[in-house]
Structures are given as structure tokens and as C-alpha cells.
Design a protein around this motif. Structure first.
Motif, mmCIF file in Angstrom:
data_model
loop_
_atom_site.group_PDB
_atom_site.id
_atom_site.type_symbol
_atom_site.label_atom_id
_atom_site.label_comp_id
_atom_site.label_asym_id
_atom_site.label_seq_id
_atom_site.Cartn_x
_atom_site.Cartn_y
_atom_site.Cartn_z
ATOM 1 N N ARG A 77 -10.684 -52.330 12.147
ATOM 2 C CA ARG A 77 -12.043 -52.720 11.745
ATOM 3 C C ARG A 77 -12.239 -54.207 11.967
ATOM 4 O O ARG A 77 -11.377 -55.013 11.626
ATOM 5 N N LEU A 78 -13.408 -54.545 12.524
ATOM 6 C CA LEU A 78 -13.804 -55.940 12.697
ATOM 7 C C LEU A 78 -14.929 -56.219 11.709
ATOM 8 O O LEU A 78 -16.046 -55.726 11.879
ATOM 9 N N PHE A 79 -14.637 -56.985 10.678
ATOM 10 C CA PHE A 79 -15.669 -57.365 9.716
ATOM 11 C C PHE A 79 -16.368 -58.604 10.246
ATOM 12 O O PHE A 79 -15.725 -59.622 10.512
ATOM 13 N N VAL A 80 -17.693 -58.501 10.423
ATOM 14 C CA VAL A 80 -18.452 -59.587 11.050
ATOM 15 C C VAL A 80 -19.559 -60.079 10.129
ATOM 16 O O VAL A 80 -20.032 -59.354 9.251
ATOM 17 N N GLU A 106 -5.655 -64.601 14.797
ATOM 18 C CA GLU A 106 -6.233 -65.552 15.758
ATOM 19 C C GLU A 106 -7.662 -65.194 16.154
ATOM 20 O O GLU A 106 -8.363 -66.004 16.771
ATOM 21 N N LEU A 107 -8.132 -64.004 15.800
ATOM 22 C CA LEU A 107 -9.478 -63.573 16.200
ATOM 23 C C LEU A 107 -10.557 -63.914 15.171
ATOM 24 O O LEU A 107 -11.740 -63.690 15.436
ATOM 25 N N VAL A 108 -10.173 -64.450 14.027
ATOM 26 C CA VAL A 108 -11.176 -64.860 13.036
ATOM 27 C C VAL A 108 -11.996 -65.999 13.642
ATOM 28 O O VAL A 108 -11.456 -66.979 14.143
ATOM 29 N N GLY A 109 -13.309 -65.828 13.636
ATOM 30 C CA GLY A 109 -14.213 -66.841 14.179
ATOM 31 C C GLY A 109 -14.741 -66.547 15.567
ATOM 32 O O GLY A 109 -15.687 -67.194 16.012
ATOM 33 N N VAL A 110 -14.141 -65.580 16.267
ATOM 34 C CA VAL A 110 -14.650 -65.243 17.600
ATOM 35 C C VAL A 110 -15.681 -64.124 17.470
ATOM 36 O O VAL A 110 -15.815 -63.491 16.437
ATOM 37 N N THR A 111 -16.423 -63.867 18.539
ATOM 38 C CA THR A 111 -17.426 -62.811 18.495
ATOM 39 C C THR A 111 -16.759 -61.442 18.476
ATOM 40 O O THR A 111 -15.606 -61.283 18.902
ATOM 41 N N ALA A 112 -17.484 -60.452 17.989
ATOM 42 C CA ALA A 112 -16.966 -59.089 17.901
ATOM 43 C C ALA A 112 -16.598 -58.556 19.285
ATOM 44 O O ALA A 112 -15.580 -57.870 19.434
ATOM 45 N N GLU A 113 -17.392 -58.877 20.290
ATOM 46 C CA GLU A 113 -17.111 -58.399 21.649
ATOM 47 C C GLU A 113 -15.790 -58.953 22.163
ATOM 48 O O GLU A 113 -14.989 -58.226 22.766
ATOM 49 N N GLU A 114 -15.563 -60.265 21.956
ATOM 50 C CA GLU A 114 -14.309 -60.885 22.397
ATOM 51 C C GLU A 114 -13.124 -60.270 21.659
ATOM 52 O O GLU A 114 -12.092 -59.980 22.261
ATOM 53 N N ALA A 115 -13.272 -60.094 20.346
ATOM 54 C CA ALA A 115 -12.194 -59.544 19.532
ATOM 55 C C ALA A 115 -11.872 -58.119 19.955
ATOM 56 O O ALA A 115 -10.700 -57.750 20.089
ATOM 57 N N LYS A 116 -12.898 -57.321 20.182
ATOM 58 C CA LYS A 116 -12.699 -55.933 20.594
ATOM 59 C C LYS A 116 -11.940 -55.852 21.916
ATOM 60 O O LYS A 116 -10.998 -55.074 22.057
#
Length: 98
Positions: free
Chosen positions: A82-85, A41-51
Motif C-alpha cells: 500500500r502507498l499512503f499518499v 526511500e520512497l517517502v516523499g516521491v510521487t505515487a507513480e514513481e513509487a509504484k
């Protein structure tokens, strides 16, 4: 002649583990709680929000932001996510534990 063979070529009996090897992530962490290991569900959100969301759901997570296409190690770490951005700092792959 008996002195020559003392302690050589004889393997001591191996201790058998009291419990079986872990078969799931939760068994490895020794918890019975279902722990989330991916966040599609976090695909497409910003890295800060996902973190922020991952740290809320997985206490102690070590969240790493990685530019898409970067070289990474393939070692398995159960506390790492890992968050790939992309260039706009939005998550482009499903974040997973490992």
C-alpha cells in the motif's frame, strides 16, 4: 457393547509436517533470495514513481494507492504493497508488504 465405541471418540493419528513452519517472509515464499519488504526511500516521491520502483524490485507486487487516513483492512497479503499518499499524491508513509 464393542459396536458402540467403533469410530467414536478416537482421534486418528495426525501426520507430522516434514518441514518446520516458516519463520521469515522468504521461507513463506519458499525462496532463498533476500526480498525487500519495505521502501523507506520512497517517502516523499510521487505515487507513480513509487509504484514503478516497487514493481521493479518485487515482481508480481499488487501496489495499491490509498489516501492517507483511509480505512483499510488488516488482512495480511504478501503480494500487496500500500502507498499512503497525501493530497499532492506524494507518499507519506513507508510502503510495506502486507
Amino acid at each position: 457393547m464393542a459396536e458402540e465405541n467403533q469410530g467414536h471418540g478416537i482421534n486418528p493419528p495426525q501426520e507430522q509436517p516434514d518441514e518446520p513452519l516458516p519463520r521469515t517472509y522468504n521461507q513463506l515464499l519458499r525462496t532463498n533470495n533476500p526480498t525487500k519488504t519495505s521502501w523507506p526511500e520512497l517517502v516523499g516521491v510521487t505515487a507513480e514513481e513509487a509504484k514503478k520502483k516497487i514493481k521493479e524490485e518485487l515482481a508480481g507486487a499488487d501496489v495499491k494507492v490509498v489516501p492517507q487516513g483511509s480505512f483499510i483492512t488488516f488482512d495480511l497479503r504478501y503480494e500487496r504493497v500500500r502507498l499512503f499518499v497525501d493530497e499532492s499524491n506524494k507518499v507519506v508513509e513507508i510502503p510495506r508488504v502486507g
